[in-house]
Design a protein around this motif. Structure first.
Motif, PDB file in Angstrom:
ATOM      1  N   HIS A  45       0.838  -1.205   0.000  1.00 18.39           N
ATOM      2  CA  HIS A  45       0.000   0.000   0.000  1.00 18.39           C
ATOM      3  C   HIS A  45       0.874   1.257   0.000  1.00 18.39           C
ATOM      4  N   ASP A  46       1.824   1.316   0.918  1.00 15.12           N
ATOM      5  CA  ASP A  46       2.602   2.550   1.088  1.00 15.12           C
ATOM      6  C   ASP A  46       3.455   2.872  -0.136  1.00 15.12           C
ATOM      7  N   HIS A  53       1.346   4.879  -2.867  1.00 16.39           N
ATOM      8  CA  HIS A  53       1.628   6.305  -2.668  1.00 16.39           C
ATOM      9  C   HIS A  53       2.810   6.854  -3.471  1.00 16.39           C
ATOM     10  N   GLU A  66      -5.729   9.433  -0.274  1.00 16.07           N
ATOM     11  CA  GLU A  66      -6.093   8.014  -0.140  1.00 16.07           C
ATOM     12  C   GLU A  66      -7.200   7.568  -1.101  1.00 16.07           C
TER      13      GLU A  66
HETATM   14 FE    FE Z   1      -1.998   5.356   2.745  1.00 17.62          FE
END
Ligand code: FE
Ligand code: PHE
Length: 288
Positions: free
Chosen positions: A127-128, A132, A173
């Motif tokens: 996820h990170d 991102h 997000e």
């Molecule tokens: Fe996040």
């Protein structure tokens, strides 16, 4: 990610960073990254903002295995001056904002297990980093994230933390963008989720509304399931310009003490892209 009331774990530096420990990932962990990457990269074609795909390319994230932060940071530094640093998990808000304000993005260093393939509670490195970091290679989005960190420091001083956190949630997000090619996803929570990358864009259930800063900062959000409302930006330039030009302090003051809008509320002034049926959320609520 940030939270309140945390104790700094032993072994973490004053700024809560730890070593990534890239050498210690097992081959099963690298294989998990590859599996997630392959599945998601396919899913994102035609769904994600082109800037995200550019970022994957610039950062060479398609190479097999969990990225080594040292290598990734060389490319990221060249692109926009950002760095990724490893942290043990959630960090306190002020620490989180200080990292962002200085162009450091905090990332977990662990990867989900096969049992957690589609759902996990704490953000992992997939996820990170996959979610991102690609957009941090985009100069405009990179500036937005730094500005957000500085805005966080201001929000702490003005009692606006909850309001500003909603802006993060509905842009960084779970944001959608009205790209020239059509609606696209760009929020990391969507981009790193197999199910939500379809739901957010195609499902008739959620509302999709043009982003208004005050409106977003007054709107609650769901942490337990797909969003009931997504907010749409026109461009990253527009998001950056509007957030930089707007003084949030009066908004914090105005919103203080006001109740948040429910996650599925529609208001008279909303610029509607989709008037959601909320069928998905209703069915889930009935089943619970
Ligand atoms: Fe996040
Ligand atoms: N303009 C915001 C403020 O007055 C700061 C900010 C910029 C917040 C960009 C978020 C994103 O606090």
């Amino acid at each position: 990610m940030a939270s309140e009331n945390l104790n700094r774990p032993e072994g973490a530096a004053e700024d809560w960073t730890i070593a990534q420990g890239w050498e210690t990932y097992s081959s099963a962990e690298h294989a998990m990254w590859d599996r997630l990457f392959e599945r998601q990269a396919k899913m994102l074609v035609g769904r994600v903002a082109p800037e995200f795909l550019d970022g994957l390319d610039i950062l060479r994230l398609s190479r097999p295995g969990i990225p080594n932060f040292d290598e990734l940071n060389e490319r990221l530094m060249k692109a926009t001056g950002w760095q990724v640093v490893a942290v043990p998990g959630l960090v306190p808000d002020d620490v989180f904002f200080d990292h962002l304000a200085n162009r450091r993005f905090v990332s977990g260093n662990f990867i989900r297990t096969p049992e957690q393939l589609d759902y996990l509670q704490e953000p992992d490195i997939f996820h990170d980093v996959f979610g991102h970091v690609p957009l941090l290679a985009n100069p405009v989005f990179a500036d937005y994230m730094e500005a957000y960190g500085k805005g966080g420091q201001r929000a702490l001083a003005h009692g606006g933390l909850e309001n500003l956190a909603r802006l993060y949630w509905y842009t960084v997000e779970f944001g959608l963008i009205n790209a020239p090619e059509g609606l696209r996803i760009y929020g990391a929570g969507i981009v790193s989720s197999y199910g939500e990358s379809v739901f957010a864009l195609d499902d008739p259930s959620p509302n999709r509304i043009g982003l208004d800063l005050g409106r977003v900062m007054q709107t609650g959000y769901r942490i337990d399931d797909y969003q009931q409302t997504y907010f749409v930006i026109d461009s990253f330039e527009d998001l950056l310009e509007r957030t930089l030009k707007t003084d949030f302090a009066p908004i914090y003051a105005e919103l203080a003490g006001l109740p948040a809008h429910a996650t599925d509320t529609l208001l008279a002034g909303d610029k509607l892209f989709t008037h959601g049926t909320q069928d998905y959320a209703r069915a889930k609520a009935l089943a619970a």
